[in-house]
Structures are given as C-alpha cells and as structure tokens.
Design a protein around this motif. Sequence first.
Motif, short mmCIF file in Angstrom:
data_model
loop_
_atom_site.label_atom_id
_atom_site.label_comp_id
_atom_site.label_asym_id
_atom_site.label_seq_id
_atom_site.Cartn_x
_atom_site.Cartn_y
_atom_site.Cartn_z
N LYS A 16 0.97 -1.29 0.23
CA LYS A 16 0.00 0.15 -0.21
C LYS A 16 1.05 1.06 0.00
CE LYS A 16 -4.71 0.69 1.55
NZ LYS A 16 -5.34 0.97 2.82
N ILE A 18 2.37 5.13 0.07
CA ILE A 18 2.05 6.23 0.56
C ILE A 18 2.04 7.36 -0.11
CG2 ILE A 18 3.02 7.73 2.33
CD1 ILE A 18 3.82 5.39 4.00
N ARG A 25 1.62 14.19 3.61
CA ARG A 25 0.86 12.92 3.37
C ARG A 25 -0.48 13.00 2.96
NH1 ARG A 25 1.69 7.06 6.74
NH2 ARG A 25 -0.21 6.11 5.53
N GLU A 50 4.51 12.59 -4.91
CA GLU A 50 5.48 11.68 -4.59
C GLU A 50 4.91 10.32 -4.04
OE1 GLU A 50 9.70 11.95 -2.20
OE2 GLU A 50 8.26 13.56 -2.00
N TYR A 52 6.04 6.78 -2.40
CA TYR A 52 6.80 5.67 -1.83
C TYR A 52 6.32 4.56 -1.09
CZ TYR A 52 6.82 8.10 2.84
OH TYR A 52 6.42 8.55 4.03
N TYR A 54 6.01 2.18 2.56
CA TYR A 54 6.75 2.29 3.80
C TYR A 54 7.25 0.89 4.13
CZ TYR A 54 7.10 2.16 8.79
OH TYR A 54 7.76 1.97 10.22
N ILE A 89 9.52 1.82 -3.61
CA ILE A 89 9.01 2.54 -4.88
C ILE A 89 9.36 4.00 -4.48
CG2 ILE A 89 6.80 3.45 -5.45
CD1 ILE A 89 5.35 1.07 -4.26
N ASP A 90 9.99 4.49 -5.79
CA ASP A 90 10.37 5.73 -5.61
C ASP A 90 9.96 6.31 -6.97
OD1 ASP A 90 12.17 7.70 -5.00
OD2 ASP A 90 13.89 7.16 -5.93
N THR B 6 16.54 7.96 -2.46
CA THR B 6 16.20 9.24 -2.16
C THR B 6 14.63 9.38 -1.52
OG1 THR B 6 15.64 9.33 -4.47
CG2 THR B 6 17.65 10.63 -3.81
N THR B 7 14.18 8.14 -1.21
CA THR B 7 12.75 8.06 -0.81
C THR B 7 12.69 8.62 0.74
OG1 THR B 7 13.24 5.87 -0.03
CG2 THR B 7 11.77 6.10 -2.01
N PRO B 8 11.55 9.44 1.05
CA PRO B 8 11.62 10.14 2.30
C PRO B 8 11.68 8.85 3.46
CG PRO B 8 9.65 10.32 1.02
CD PRO B 8 10.34 9.55 0.21
N ASN B 10 11.51 7.32 7.01
CA ASN B 10 10.20 7.07 8.02
C ASN B 10 10.10 8.21 9.14
OD1 ASN B 10 9.86 5.04 6.32
ND2 ASN B 10 10.24 3.37 7.65
N GLU B 14 5.36 7.56 12.30
CA GLU B 14 4.76 6.57 11.23
C GLU B 14 5.57 5.40 11.77
OE1 GLU B 14 4.41 7.61 6.73
OE2 GLU B 14 6.63 7.31 7.20
N PHE B 18 3.17 1.93 12.62
CA PHE B 18 3.40 0.61 12.03
C PHE B 18 3.88 -0.43 13.23
CE2 PHE B 18 3.23 2.76 8.01
CZ PHE B 18 2.67 1.71 7.25
#
Lengths: 168, 148
Positions: A16, A18, A25, A50, A52, A54, A89-90, B6-8, B10, B14, B18
Amino acid sequence: MNDVKIKLIGVSNKVKPIVMIDGQRVNYKKNEFEGYDLNYQTEKEEIEVEIYRYLELKGKLWWLYALISFIVSIFGIFEPPYDKKCIVIDCKYTFKLQEQSDIKIRFQTLKSEGKCVEVETNLEMQELKNSYYVDKDLKKRWAILLAFKIVCWVLILVLVIILISKLI
Amino acid sequence: MQAENTTPVNSVKEDLSFFKTRLGKIFSNLSIVFIVLSLSGILSFVATATIILIGFSIIILSIGTIFIMVPNFWDIFAKSAGISAQIASFFMQYIFIFMSITIVLSVISLILLATDKKEKHVARIVVSSIVIGIALIAIIVIAAGVIK
C-alpha cells in the motif's frame, strides 16, 4: 481553487503506497472498482506528487522495534515476517493543474527493478523519478535480523537441552 | 545499478504507528495460541471420554475376544486414558490463568488494531472478538460448575 482527482489503480494490499503531495501525506479511499480515489484541493498552479512505500526496517529505531517484537512474540515465533524483498517505490511527478484535474496512476507488478507506475492524464506533467529498486541497506538489515534470530534460537535450544539433561 | 536512495525517511510517528500494528498482530496470534491452550483442558476431557468410549466399544463389539487378540489391551487402554486425563487436569488447574491471559491479549490486540488509521484489520478484529467471546463463555461455564 483547483480540484485534483487522483485514481490509484493496481495497488496490491501487500504494497500500500504512501502518497505525498507537496511534501504532505494525503489519505486515499477505496472505490468500488478495487482502486483508490484521492481528492485534493489547492490554490497552487503546480503540485509535486511523490509516491513511496513504507518499509518497517527503514526507520531509525528499526533494531529496537525488531528486538521488542522478537521478545514479545516469544522469540519471533508469532510475529508477522518483515518484508524480505525490500523493494522500494521511488516515484515523483510534477503536474501543472487546471481547475479540474484528473490523474490516473497505474501501478505495475512489484518487481526488483523497472518502472513503477504509468500515469494517464491530460495535464502537463514532468516525470522526476519512476522506479522500483531493491534497497541494499534494508536487505542488509533484514539479513542482520535473520542472523540474530538464528543465533538466539540456537542459544535457546542449547539452554533447553542443558536444562532437560539436568532435570533428568 | 543501485538507484540512489532518495525516498523519504520514515518519521518516528509513522514508525510507531506501524509498530503498534505489528504488536496488535502479535497479540492477536498469541491470543489464539492461549485460547487453544485454555480449551485443551476441556477438550482433553472430551478426548479422555472418547478414548474410554472407543475402548469399551471395541470390548463390546469383539465380545471380549480383543483380550485374546491383544493380551495387554487393558493396559494400553488404561494408559492412554490416564495420560489424557493427566493433561486435562493440568490445563483445568490453570484454566483461569490461561483464559485471563487470552482475554488480556485479545483486548490489547483489538485496541491496537481497531485504532489503526492506515489499514482496516476486519478479519483479525473479528477473530479477536470471537476469542474474547469463547474465553468469557468458558469462564462462565467453568465458574458455574458445569465442567469441573
């Protein structure tokens, strides 16, 4: 005010994603066609979307959470497994908005490399990033975690054997 | 080629969210294990009764010839019934402890999973609710003295 309607298609429950618009978000809701709808309103002429994924092992305190989970779940027996593939996922796009903007984002099957999404829209857009890739750091963390678990299980087994042999 | 990461990163919030879900799932799994352990006491009695029933059925149906075919039949029969009764008595002795742990684990998992805003955990919530129901009914039944 510009209305943005984003449809997410092909999202699997396992992955899923984000979605962030201009760094914030945004939540989306499931629609009746097994896809997800996201409605967003903004005064801006252009937005940055954007996407991505988690991954639990990406956090700063991943080792602490993993350790607590391991202990609470009786040495990892009853804990849900961590994602082994560590596929990230980028995805980043910019869209020039109109008063009513419709964007369809179609997700590809999760794979270790290649394009992540296909975007259908009549808006002017720019693709900044769009890829699946395996995060090697996360893969390393996953391997460390597995090694730690194996060592613990072996130690527990040895302790149990010693205990039983002493009792008998 | 490895793409640049380069992904944000966490956020702590968050991560905690989780982790909360993970704990909810763990507690849900544990509650199922504990309800099985709790019910082992009652089910072992059923198993003992079944063993006795089967044993006597064999004796009656064979008109006693089973003792000729299997000379130590009575020993085997008594032993298996005895072991089953021992297991049952162990679990029955601690049944309230097992049931209490089951209820606590289920309630915690229910709270953790029901308050998750990211995802709906309908199946697990239903299972946890059923587990609480079974545990409560079992406690009432045992406390009322229906099963001793």
